[in-house]
Design a protein around this motif. Structure first.
Motif, mmCIF file in Angstrom:
data_model
loop_
_atom_site.group_PDB
_atom_site.id
_atom_site.type_symbol
_atom_site.label_atom_id
_atom_site.label_comp_id
_atom_site.label_asym_id
_atom_site.label_seq_id
_atom_site.Cartn_x
_atom_site.Cartn_y
_atom_site.Cartn_z
ATOM 1 N N GLU B 641 6.757 -57.336 -11.315
ATOM 2 C CA GLU B 641 6.485 -58.709 -10.874
ATOM 3 C C GLU B 641 7.786 -59.429 -10.568
ATOM 4 O O GLU B 641 8.865 -58.948 -10.890
ATOM 5 C CB GLU B 641 5.631 -59.468 -11.892
ATOM 6 N N ASN B 642 7.643 -60.600 -9.927
ATOM 7 C CA ASN B 642 8.833 -61.321 -9.477
ATOM 8 C C ASN B 642 9.123 -62.481 -10.414
ATOM 9 O O ASN B 642 8.440 -63.499 -10.391
ATOM 10 C CB ASN B 642 8.666 -61.814 -8.030
ATOM 11 N N SER B 672 -0.241 -71.907 -7.047
ATOM 12 C CA SER B 672 -0.211 -70.456 -6.850
ATOM 13 C C SER B 672 -1.444 -69.833 -7.497
ATOM 14 O O SER B 672 -1.914 -70.306 -8.534
ATOM 15 C CB SER B 672 1.061 -69.867 -7.456
ATOM 16 N N ALA B 673 -1.962 -68.785 -6.888
ATOM 17 C CA ALA B 673 -3.181 -68.143 -7.396
ATOM 18 C C ALA B 673 -2.906 -67.394 -8.698
ATOM 19 O O ALA B 673 -3.787 -67.244 -9.540
ATOM 20 C CB ALA B 673 -3.732 -67.190 -6.353
ATOM 21 N N TYR B 695 5.512 -60.739 -3.308
ATOM 22 C CA TYR B 695 4.579 -60.422 -4.398
ATOM 23 C C TYR B 695 3.282 -61.225 -4.280
ATOM 24 O O TYR B 695 3.111 -62.031 -3.390
ATOM 25 C CB TYR B 695 5.246 -60.729 -5.739
ATOM 26 N N GLY B 696 2.386 -60.965 -5.240
ATOM 27 C CA GLY B 696 1.155 -61.751 -5.338
ATOM 28 C C GLY B 696 0.175 -61.493 -4.215
ATOM 29 O O GLY B 696 -0.496 -62.403 -3.757
ATOM 30 N N MET B 697 0.077 -60.254 -3.773
ATOM 31 C CA MET B 697 -0.876 -59.940 -2.697
ATOM 32 C C MET B 697 -2.305 -60.115 -3.208
ATOM 33 O O MET B 697 -2.585 -59.918 -4.380
ATOM 34 C CB MET B 697 -0.647 -58.520 -2.184
ATOM 35 N N GLY B 709 2.617 -60.544 -9.807
ATOM 36 C CA GLY B 709 3.629 -61.529 -9.455
ATOM 37 C C GLY B 709 3.014 -62.667 -8.657
ATOM 38 O O GLY B 709 1.794 -62.806 -8.574
ATOM 39 N N MET B 710 3.881 -63.484 -8.074
ATOM 40 C CA MET B 710 3.436 -64.712 -7.425
ATOM 41 C C MET B 710 3.829 -64.713 -5.949
ATOM 42 O O MET B 710 4.916 -64.295 -5.590
ATOM 43 C CB MET B 710 4.099 -65.889 -8.137
ATOM 44 N N ASP B 711 2.916 -65.212 -5.121
ATOM 45 C CA ASP B 711 3.144 -65.281 -3.672
ATOM 46 C C ASP B 711 3.836 -66.596 -3.316
ATOM 47 O O ASP B 711 3.206 -67.651 -3.337
ATOM 48 C CB ASP B 711 1.788 -65.153 -2.963
#
Lengths: 218, 748
Positions: B641-642, B672-673, B695-697, B709-711
């Protein structure tokens, strides 16, 4: 898999009618050795299952292969499965529904990763074309079993086709090796199919395969 | 006889060895007797296949693949390469896991559900192509060529892009590599020097390397990183301007943690100091530049003292940088950057970098802005291409736009129907949901289409919106790109090379290459007579032909043709020619001024940070290329993850600890989701946070990448477009933290 290949197999369908009663008996007993004499029959059965686990195309539901499946289920007293499939096959959009089910379970699902990718190495190494796949490829090569280079060697339909190939030659030892390999990953695959299937066709099919590949003394 | 102990034995042996040199003889003997031991996972019996060109990122290192029993076992750099040599990066190594990803797109698919909530049916190629041809033709007939848009990315998208642009005739083509990345840089250098630039500045021979917001060391472009490290090894001083203690900053002699988005003011102040103190290269400027007086005036607006305040940088440090550059000129590498679409004031910032290079005379000299010369090759053009229709070109609003049409204009037209409706979209290798700011608008655009075609290797967030989804071979299974380049030499002729991508393995599953797909669609749209080539090999051979090469010849040369350059990339003397309107380097551009823009570099402050919010900065990590590699098992395991960087002083005030999990909410209320882990660090300015991008797909088909992670892109909703080029400024967004459902403001 190649169209010509399956045309040849359609001719085999005639032989199915001859062999299925024997086969039903053989499934009931759950043993293979008792039927050594009928190696040619086992080969056909493997090929038949290989056909059924491939993507269902135009005339699939009206094919001898599916008729045979229904008769077989009846003779195995799996009447619920037999009736389920028969009733399903006669609905107007049956093929589309089966294709969607196949796509969703084995290729890609819009709502989650494909539930049960039909490749051994997916269960053994969580990837395609892993070390275990290479072992399978080696086994194929030593038995002159060549497949198109775009195909994944340990895909379920190819493992069944290979079983048919060695069974036809009466090579019980290799058949045993392959079955042993299949037993390492097939149970998880079967569980995934049973958990995520939306109707009875594929759980029935994997159940039959499970019976066929189980250990002789079980 | 007394018993010999182990101790006695070793003592005696040590004495004997002192008089008789035993070790060498033993070594030779041991080599001969080496057991035939083959460990598991070895490369025994593998066949080496040359000709690979990597595409885990777009630097395109040359590869060799080791294949055994049809299985690709390992990827390595092609030992013949004068570019990356034997080395490839982590991503390059992990290319195997792209080819063998279980979630790969394998068969043509039809979406019989809704866009964004798909239900997939595997269909035949015939049926898929018929559907594409029919639906695209219907839109073309009803709305004209401008009714179709295209979002291409990568080498395989070049051929279909040319088809849609030159045969179908749509201007609505937007490449992320231009409009969300480096297009603004290319255009700024083009306006200043009459040619674009790449980032191959001669760092290996530089005395000073000057980087603004660089990803060097975080985005590993192998030969580029080697050149940078060579420079440092040779003693180059490194200046890094970045609000964040980046990988490059960690090696810097001078690190300037600048206030985000104020770089142009700093650059003007440096140039002002060079001019007012007479430290610039007067002879070079006199001979090669135009508009010096206007330029000088523009720089004078930003004396060091003023810039120091604006940029939050000590005045003395600005002067120190200017003097360090002047002392080492012209052997200074002012890096043009790569990802350049930051704050919507980017064209002027990069113009300032280009002008700083000229002021220092650091053009085509060792250690300066010297791009190596590449060999000439040909191109494949579609037959009887039509002239583009100027009437339907929305791009003219941004007179310095890169090739194509600004993404924002296409998306707006698709949503509003103005100036014309856009009703079909072809997305080829680009994940527009996670490359273009404002996801909600992109999704609205996609939902308003009559037809959406996606072609890709992997499922991405945009492929969920396809009506027809077609699978392509990976870069390890196809022909397409010709990688070429050169290598500078300070003491002999330069070298140059050509490598064509060739397949290392057979394409798996039921995928088809872009030449086949495009030709079949072209036939079904009635454009068969325009088709220029029949297959991939013919396509590549046509491009190679003017260089006297072919695939066959390249194969015989192990994948790479290398030759000596007839010209040197370094200049000889001071008199140069430039393909600008004035024939000179344009410190002041009349063309810019005539079109209503500042003719000399000018600073526009970035959008103001609202109180309580931090700048959302994003960037790269060495193990991923945006979203493209997120589902790669090996790379995912390296960095699952980021982590979100937060300044330590801020974190203490906000009650945030290292390892906490937080979400972010932006200035427009978008949350963020997913959440991600916090990294508390002194290595970032108090008013900024940093998140690695990609990240965060959200596509549930991605077993490994989904929700990891987070988009950052989901938080980029500011509509910030560079006025000269129409490129997207993506860093103009601001965030607060959300922890355990509570929003936490930054105490600034």
């Amino acid at each position: 898999m190649g169209i010509i290949y399956w045309n040849v197999k359609a001719i085999h369908a005639i032989i199915f009618l001859w062999s299925y009663l024997t086969f039903a008996q053989f499934l009931k007993s759950g043993t293979m050795q008792q039927h050594n004499a009928n190696t040619f029959g086992a080969s056909i059965i493997y090929n038949w299952l290989s056909y059924l686990v491939d993507y269902p195309n135009k005339n699939f539901l009206y094919s001898n292969e599916v008729h045979f499946l229904i008769s077989l289920l009846e003779s195995l007293r799996l009447t619920q499965n037999a009736h389920g499939i028969q009733a399903f096959a006669s609905t107007p959009d049956a093929l589309l529904r089966l294709q969607l089910e196949y796509t969703r379970l084995f290729i890609q699902d819009g709502k989650r990763p494909a539930a049960a990718p039909p490749y051994a190495s997916f269960y053994l190494e969580h990837r395609l074309w892993g070390e275990s796949t290479e072992e399978i490829m080696r086994l194929y090569k030593t038995h002159g079993f060549n497949l198109p280079p775009n195909e994944i060697p340990d895909a379920l339909c190819w493992e069944l086709a290979f079983l048919a190939h060695v069974a036809e030659q009466g090579d019980m030892q290799t058949e045993g090796l392959m079955l042993q390999h299949m037993r390492t990953w097939f149970p998880i695959f079967q569980e995934y199919v049973e958990t995520h299937a939306e109707h009875i066709f594929y759980p029935t099919l994997v159940k039959l395969i499970q019976i066929l590949i189980q250990k002789e003394d079980s | 006889m007394a018993e010999i102990t182990r101790r006695h034995f070793l003592q005696a042996a040590a004495l004997a060895a002192a008089s008789i040199p035993l070790s060498r003889a033993i070594k030779v003997y041991a080599e001969e007797k080496k057991p035939d031991f083959v460990p598991k996972g070895s490369f025994e019996d593998t066949q080496s296949i040359a000709g690979g060109v990597c595409e885990m990122c777009f630097w395109r290192c040359q590869l060799v693949g080791k294949v055994r029993n049809g299985r690709l076992v390992k990827l390595e750099g092609n030992p013949k390469s004068i570019d990356n040599g034997k080395a490839i990066c982590a991503r390059g190594n992990a290319g195997i896991m792209l080819a063998y990803d279980a979630n790969r797109l394998k068969y043509p698919m039809k979406n019989i559900g809704e866009r964004g909530n798909p239900k997939w049916q595997r269909i035949s190629w015939e049926e898929a192509l018929d559907e594409c041809g029919k639906r695209l033709k219907a839109v073309l007939d009803k709305y004209g060529p401008q009714g179709i848009s295209m979002f291409p990315h990568g080498a395989s998208a070049k051929y279909p892009m040319d088809f849609f642009e030159t045969v179908v005739g749509t201007p609505n083509i937007s490449e992320a590599s231009f409009f969300q990345c480096r297009g603004v840089r290319d255009q700024a250098y083009l306006t200043t020097y009459g040619h674009t630039c790449d980032e191959n500045v001669d760092m290996a021979n530089a005395k000073v390397i000057f980087l603004t917001g660089s990803h060097l060391g975080e985005n590993i472009h192998v030969s580029h990183t080697m050149s940078y490290l060579k420079g440092l090894e040779n003693g180059a001083k490194l200046i890094v301007i970045d609000p964040r203690f980046s990988a490059a900053a960690s090696k810097a002699d001078i690190w300037i943690p600048i206030r985000p988005g104020t770089d142009t003011a700093l650059l003007l102040a440096i140039m002002n100091h060079l001019i007012t103190k007479g430290l610039y290269d007067k002879a070079f400027v006199q001979a090669n530049c135009t508009g010096f007086e206007e330029f000088k005036k523009a720089c004078s607006l930003w004396p060091a003292k003023k810039a120091a305040k604006e940029c939050d940088v000590p005045e003395a440090q600005i002067i120190k940088i200017a003097e360090l550059l002047a002392q080492n000129a012209p052997n200074v590498a002012i890096h043009p950057g790569r990802f350049s679409s930051w704050y919507g004031n980017d064209f002027q910032r990069i113009r300032a970098l280009a002008c700083l290079t000229a002021l220092l005379g650091a053009y085509k000299v060792p250690g300066g802005f010297t791009n190596p010369i590449s060999p000439k090759t040909g191109s494949v053009k579609w037959k009887d291409a039509a002239e583009p229709d100027e009437k339907i070109n929305m791009a003219e609003k941004w007179p310095f736009h890169p090739p194509g049409t600004p993404t924002d204009a296409i998306r707006n037209a698709g949503i509003t129907g103005k100036p014309y409706p856009i009703k079909a979209t072809v997305i080829w290798g680009q994940n527009i949901v996670q490359t273009i700011p404002n996801q909600a608008m992109t999704i609205e655009f996609l939902k308003k289409q009559d037809f959406v075609l996606c072609v890709d290797v992997m499922p991405t967030d945009v492929t969920m919106y396809a009506d027809i989804l077609l699978p392509e071979p990976t870069y390890l299974e196809r022909y397409d790109v010709i990688k070429k380049g050169g290598k500078l030499s300070t003491n002999g002729p330069d070298k140059q090379y050509i490598a064509a991508r060739m397949p290392i393995i057979t394409p798996l599953h039921d995928v088809k290459d872009s030449i086949f797909i495009t030709n079949e669609i072209a036939k079904r749209m009635g454009f068969e007579r325009h088709i220029p080539v029949q297959n991939q090999e013919e396509y590549v051979n046509k491009i190679l032909e003017p260089a006297g090469l072919s695939l066959e010849k390249l194969r015989a040369e192990n994948g790479i043709h290398i030759e000596e350059s007839t010209k040197k990339a370094y200049r000889n003397g001071n008199e140069l020619e430039f393909e600008t309107p004035s024939g000179k380097i344009e410190l002041f551009s009349k063309e810019l001024a005539e079109k209503g823009f500042a003719g000399a570099p000018a600073y526009t402050p970035p959008p103001k940070r609202p109180a309580g919010y931090a700048h959302l900065l994003f960037g790269r990590v060495p193990v991923h290329s945006f979203t493209r590699t997120q589902n790669n098992l090996w790379l995912h395991n390296e960095m699952p993850e980021n982590a979100l960087w937060i300044n330590d002083k801020m974190a203490a005030k906000m009650g945030i600890k290292d390892g906490d999990r937080v979400k972010l909410v932006n200035q427009d209320g978008l949350t963020s989701a997913t959440d991600t882990v916090v990294l508390v660090t002194p290595g970032i300015k108090t008013d900024a946070v940093f998140l690695p991008h990609g990240y965060g797909m959200r596509n549930p088909m991605l077993e490994i990448a989904k929700d990891k992670g987070m988009d950052d892109q989901s938080l980029c909703s500011a509509n910030c477009v560079d006025p000269q080029t129409g490129t997207h400024g993506i860093r103009a967004n601001f965030v607060r933290l959300v922890k355990d459902g509570k929003t936490i403001s930054f105490p600034i």
